[in-house]
Every structure is written in C-alpha cells, then in structure tokens.
Design a protein around this motif. Structure first.
Motif, short mmCIF file in Angstrom:
data_model
loop_
_atom_site.label_atom_id
_atom_site.label_comp_id
_atom_site.label_asym_id
_atom_site.label_seq_id
_atom_site.Cartn_x
_atom_site.Cartn_y
_atom_site.Cartn_z
N PHE A 1 3.87 -9.89 10.18
CA PHE A 1 4.83 -10.52 11.10
C PHE A 1 6.25 -10.30 10.60
CE2 PHE A 1 7.43 -14.06 12.62
CZ PHE A 1 7.25 -13.91 13.99
N ALA A 2 6.46 -10.36 9.29
CA ALA A 2 7.78 -10.14 8.72
C ALA A 2 8.28 -8.74 9.04
CB ALA A 2 7.76 -10.36 7.21
N ALA A 3 7.41 -7.75 8.96
CA ALA A 3 7.80 -6.38 9.28
C ALA A 3 8.31 -6.30 10.71
CB ALA A 3 6.62 -5.43 9.06
N LYS A 4 7.58 -6.88 11.63
CA LYS A 4 8.00 -6.88 13.04
C LYS A 4 9.32 -7.62 13.21
CE LYS A 4 3.35 -6.58 15.00
NZ LYS A 4 2.65 -6.37 13.75
N LEU A 5 9.43 -8.77 12.57
CA LEU A 5 10.64 -9.59 12.65
C LEU A 5 11.86 -8.82 12.13
CD1 LEU A 5 11.78 -12.50 13.22
CD2 LEU A 5 11.30 -12.98 10.82
N SER B 1 8.31 -0.81 10.42
CA SER B 1 6.85 -0.67 10.49
C SER B 1 6.21 -1.38 9.31
CB SER B 1 6.46 0.80 10.49
OG SER B 1 6.75 1.37 9.22
N ASP B 2 4.93 -1.67 9.45
CA ASP B 2 4.19 -2.28 8.34
C ASP B 2 4.24 -1.37 7.11
OD1 ASP B 2 3.51 -4.43 9.93
OD2 ASP B 2 1.48 -3.72 10.35
N ALA B 3 4.14 -0.05 7.33
CA ALA B 3 4.14 0.90 6.23
C ALA B 3 5.49 0.89 5.49
CB ALA B 3 3.84 2.30 6.75
N LYS B 4 6.59 0.91 6.25
CA LYS B 4 7.91 0.90 5.61
C LYS B 4 8.12 -0.41 4.86
CE LYS B 4 12.84 1.44 6.38
NZ LYS B 4 13.90 1.87 7.31
N LEU C 1 6.24 -0.19 1.63
CA LEU C 1 6.91 0.70 0.68
C LEU C 1 8.10 0.01 0.03
CD1 LEU C 1 6.84 4.07 2.67
CD2 LEU C 1 5.60 3.55 0.55
N ILE C 2 8.88 -0.70 0.82
CA ILE C 2 10.04 -1.42 0.27
C ILE C 2 9.58 -2.52 -0.67
CG2 ILE C 2 11.97 -2.95 0.86
CD1 ILE C 2 12.28 -1.26 3.47
N MET C 3 8.59 -3.27 -0.27
CA MET C 3 8.11 -4.40 -1.08
C MET C 3 7.47 -3.93 -2.38
SD MET C 3 9.13 -7.06 0.41
CE MET C 3 8.26 -8.35 -0.46
N ASN C 4 6.94 -2.71 -2.40
CA ASN C 4 6.33 -2.16 -3.62
C ASN C 4 7.31 -1.32 -4.43
OD1 ASN C 4 3.69 -3.27 -3.42
ND2 ASN C 4 3.32 -1.88 -1.70
N GLY C 5 8.57 -1.29 -4.01
CA GLY C 5 9.59 -0.56 -4.76
C GLY C 5 9.52 0.94 -4.63
N LYS C 6 8.79 1.44 -3.65
CA LYS C 6 8.64 2.89 -3.49
C LYS C 6 9.67 3.47 -2.53
CE LYS C 6 3.84 2.75 -4.74
NZ LYS C 6 2.46 2.97 -4.39
#
Length: 119
Positions: free
Chosen positions: A74-78, A82-85, A88-93
């Motif tokens: 839901f945070a990604a949509k908000l 995308s869920d993937a992006k 990636l951001i949350m995992n530091g990639k």
C-alpha cells in the motif's frame, strides 16, 4: 509536569502499579490519572532522554509505516512507485529519486529536515 528524575521514578512506579491491575479493573478516575501520568512521563522522557532519530531513510520509512499501520504494498502505491522499486529502495539497492522523497514528506507526513539528514 515532572521536574526531577526522582519524581519521574515515582510516576513510573504508580503507572506500573495501575497497569498491573489491568485497564478493565480501573475506575474512571484511575484511568484518567493513568492518562495524565503517562503524558507527564512521556514529556519528561522527550525532554531528558529523547529517542535518537533513525539514521537512514529506510528506517524512517519503516517506523512511519508501523506508526500508520500501512503495509509495504500500500505504501508503494501511496508513494507513486511500483512494489519492485519500493523494495529496491527499502533494501538499499536503489537510491530514491526526488519525487519519492517528496512523496515521503507529503504522503507520510515526515519532516523534510529529518529526511534531508538521513539522505
């Protein structure tokens, strides 16, 4: 208002005593007293022993999502990604772009100064 460490300790003992009895077993007056004591203790803690700010943008986001009871998808949509992006951001990639950072400020109500210190 709590003025000293000793008063804080006594306040915490009273809070503990009331909490051990259970909320359902307290009178309306005791519940009100508990609320007042908890607010006073929190104010004292914020002034004398503040919690450290999260050191990374990911930590800030995780804490804010917990506070708001929001799941990652839901945070990604908000936040307009995308869920993937988001993953990636949350995992530091992947580094967050300016639109993502702006969305954190606007959609999650995170102070811009806190965000800037973390990135």
């Amino acid at each position: 208002m709590i003025q000293s460490k000793e008063a804080y300790d006594l306040t915490m003992q009273e809070i503990d005593s009331l909490m051990k009895r259970g909320e359902a077993n307290l009178t309306a007056g005791e519940l009100k007293r508990l609320t007042v004591l908890a607010a006073a203790a929190e104010a004292f803690e914020d002034l004398h022993d503040p919690m450290p700010l999260p050191s990374s943008l990911q930590e800030i986001i995780r804490i804010r999502l917990l506070q708001l009871h929001i799941k990652q998808n839901f945070a990604a949509k908000l936040l307009g990604v995308s869920d993937a992006k988001f993953s990636l951001i949350m995992n530091g990639k992947q580094k967050p772009d300016i639109l993502f950072v702006k969305a954190i400020h606007e959609k999650l109500s995170v102070d811009a100064n806190v965000i800037l210190k973390a990135i």
